[in-house]
Scaffold this active site. Structure first.
Site, mmCIF file in Angstrom:
data_model
loop_
_atom_site.group_PDB
_atom_site.id
_atom_site.type_symbol
_atom_site.label_atom_id
_atom_site.label_comp_id
_atom_site.label_asym_id
_atom_site.label_seq_id
_atom_site.Cartn_x
_atom_site.Cartn_y
_atom_site.Cartn_z
ATOM 1 N N GLU A 1 1.430 -1.185 -0.377
ATOM 2 C CA GLU A 1 0.103 -0.117 -0.117
ATOM 3 C C GLU A 1 0.274 1.624 -0.179
ATOM 4 O OE1 GLU A 1 -4.375 -1.591 2.001
ATOM 5 O OE2 GLU A 1 -2.832 -0.536 2.904
ATOM 6 N N GLU B 1 -6.994 -7.759 -0.980
ATOM 7 C CA GLU B 1 -7.574 -8.092 0.364
ATOM 8 C C GLU B 1 -8.403 -7.317 -0.183
ATOM 9 O OE1 GLU B 1 -5.569 -5.209 3.336
ATOM 10 O OE2 GLU B 1 -3.613 -5.646 2.463
#
Length: 622
Positions: free
Chosen positions: A188, A264
């Site tokens: 991320e 995710e």
């Protein structure tokens, strides 16, 4: 979806491999690995769908890895994803630990034996709701440290870590006969985005050390446009069906017609102390999973099984207010914290079974649970009496933050508590920059707490020279967002009536296993009617038969930490939402088990045990 969605020929062969003597014919059959061709994943010459689930080996007792992964396989998933926590593997600079519960290679090989592929997420930053996002706290000894950038102090440390980690990973790659089919580049980073040269550096660092499988990035919708790297497949993280449009719009904008992957899909969410237990309805999960796959996307369930933040490894959030994460990493995931089945598991198993094309293996039986007899602590040692058994305190003119204490071979203190002592001769207003929570004592009498909101406290009238003590707890370093400023303890000077105090004695109370070895049995006292806090309480849990999992309930206790046979189960706090601590049966012995509770303020009379957890709402399915 066609029945060929799973590639089923190689996992069965993996179980028969002699990993130390891979033969050339086998290697010749493994030439291409996982590829991102047009809009499809391909494994060799077969279309491949990634149906993944996340399990973190460092949050699950090693003895239970096989149980959790068998349950994953029986749910219809074909790929395990896991993070690799740098802070746990290199607790001191240059000293590495891949033993016991940190045996990454054993975990990956267990997945292969069961017939699961693996996507590895080695960081170096992993977020994962773990302290400092998995980065070692000793990095913060450098006052100019710029984490997650190409700052030389950071990249030198990453290079040393990768030099040690990657030789363990390389032989486990698909093209070497192992189960690892893809590796994630950092985590991320698009949401952090402080150095445009950083992600290319991490990509090259992986490739230079022999990583040759498909590389991925992983970003939420806010970071996707900034997180992409040339030559790396972008994937997205999300939870709501509303975000599904990003699969087509954002991913296509970033990289064109490429395979779509939700790295995710959040099956639940983590909890923080003082908040509520987060719940995501199983029917909502099923709808979203089905919609993701109907959109032509591969998927990874984060989390399939969350596990536990054993010890002090939990992270924290700090947006408007600082909030540390609870010990349980149940996450409202597909399996509970203890690995039990949920409504989500049953519905997802039916769903994946309907599209697998082959019968799923039967789910393993649930592990037994036991509500043991309550334990009444028989012995006690106040923190003040225990100090004489500690290592000699550090003498310093000014306060020193945890990370810069001259302990642990010069690596500072990562976790636990630090006690600061000095002498004062007057009353007045005490002010300090405390991270995260400091209990203030005049001699041995508690007068209150300092934290992010309470930065001042009144010192009552005293007579003569008096000992001022501040017991500071690292409640968890922030794991997402601004992380450069996550030093713990007393930060800078502490003032009494605007004058800085000096001449400190500082005790490092990291509460590692060696910490309690300093207390011989003779040093403990019987529990008095009115104990002096903080204090350690000692009891014995008797297990007559083969040990089973259980949950510890500390009703009447306020805040502290529990140790069973030297294992740190984690923190408890009566503000909730977590009301019980998971105790794995594999950490118990048949016979007598040592129970030590460190309580900060108020002790109950007994320690109770139950067969079911209390996290705000039970999800256990027998």
């Amino acid at each position: 979806m066609p029945g060929s969605a799973f590639l089923v020929d190689t996992p069965s062969r993996l179980r028969r491999l002699d990993w130390s003597n891979l033969t050339r014919p086998w290697l010749r059959r493994r030439q291409l690995g996982l590829q991102a061709k047009d809009q499809n994943f391909m494994l060799e010459d077969s279309t491949f769908w990634i149906f993944g689930g996340s399990v973190h080996y460092f949050r699950v007792p090693k003895e239970y890895w096989r149980d959790r992964l068998l349950k994953m396989k029986a749910c219809g998933l074909n790929t395990l994803t896991t993070y690799v926590p740098w802070n746990l593997h290199e607790p001191e600079r240059g000293r590495f630990d891949f033993s016991g519960n940190l045996d990454l290679e054993a975990f990956v090989l267990t997945a292969a034996e069961i017939g699961l592929w693996v996507i590895l997420r080695p960081g170096p930053y992993i977020c994962s709701e773990i302290d400092l996002g998995g980065l070692p706290s000793w990095l913060l000894q450098d006052s100019g440290m710029r984490l997650r950038t190409t700052y030389k102090g950071f990249t030198n440390a990453v290079d040393l870590y990768f030099d040690h980690l990657m030789p363990r990973v390389v032989p486990l790659q698909y093209k070497h006969g192992g189960p690892i089919i893809a590796v994630q580049v950092e985590n991320e980073y698009g949401s952090y985005n402080k150095d445009p040269t950083y992600m290319p550096y991490i990509k090259k660092a992986l490739e230079d050390r022999g990583i040759e499988e498909l590389l991925l990035t992983s970003d939420n919708k806010d970071g996707l446009s900034n997180g992409a790297v040339d030559g790396v497949l972008a994937t997205i993280n999300l939870q709501s069906q509303h975000d599904l449009q990003l699969l087509s719009t954002f991913l296509f904008t970033v990289q064109g017609a490429r395979p779509k992957m939700v790295m995710e899909y959040w099956t639940g969410w983590f909890d923080s102390w003082g908040g509520t237990h987060n719940i995501l309805d199983s029917s909502e999960v099923l709808k979203t999973v089905s919609a993701i796959i109907d959109a032509g996307s591969s998927i990874n369930l984060y989390m399939f099984h969350g596990g536990t933040n054993f010890g002090f490894i939990n992270g924290a959030m700090h947006y408007y207010d600082y909030k540390s994460h609870v010990t349980s990493y149940d996450y409202d995931a597909v399996l509970t914290e203890a690995g039990d089945y949920t409504a989500k598991y049953l519905q997802l198993r039916d769903f994946f079974g309907s599209i697998s094309g082959t019968p799923l293996p039967p789910p393993p039986d649930p592990l037994p649970k036991t509500a043991y007899e309550s334990v009444t602590p028989a012995f006690y040692l106040s923190l003040w009496d225990a100090l004489k058994y500690m290592e000699a305190p550090i003498n310093s003119e000014q306060p020193v933050n945890m990370e810069n204490l001259p302990v642990n071979n010069g690596n500072g203190q990562s976790f636990g508590y630090t006690l600061y002592e000095t002498t004062i001769a007057s009353s007045g207003v005490l002010s300090a920059f405390v991270r995260d929570r400091g209990q203030v004592f005049v001699n041995t009498v508690s007068i209150g707490f300092l934290d992010y909101k309470r930065k001042e406290i009144n010192i009552p009238l005293i007579q003569g020279y008096t000992t001022l003590r501040i017991l500071v707890e690292n409640c968890g370093r922030v794991n997402y967002g601004e992380i450069d400023n996550q030093r713990k303890g007393l930060i800078g000077n502490i003032y009494l009536n605007d004058s800085p105090l000096s001449k400190f004695r500082i005790y490092s109370l990291d509460m590692k296993k060696t910490f309690f070895q300093r207390f011989s049995f003779d040093e403990w006292n019987k529990v008095p009617e009115a104990p002096t806090f903080p204090a350690f309480f000692l009891g014995a849990l008797s297990v007559a038969l083969s040990p089973s999992d259980t949950f510890m309930k500390l009703e009447g206790w306020e805040k502290g930490v529990v140790f069973i046979n030297g294992q740190n189960l984690g923190r408890y706090w009566n503000i909730g939402p977590q009301e019980t601590l998971y105790l794995p049966g594999t950490w118990l012995d048949q016979g007598i088990n040592q129970v030590i509770v460190f309580e900060e303020k108020m002790a109950g009379s007994v320690i109770q045990f139950t067969e079911t957890p209390h996290l705000g709402r039970s999800r256990y399915i027998n």
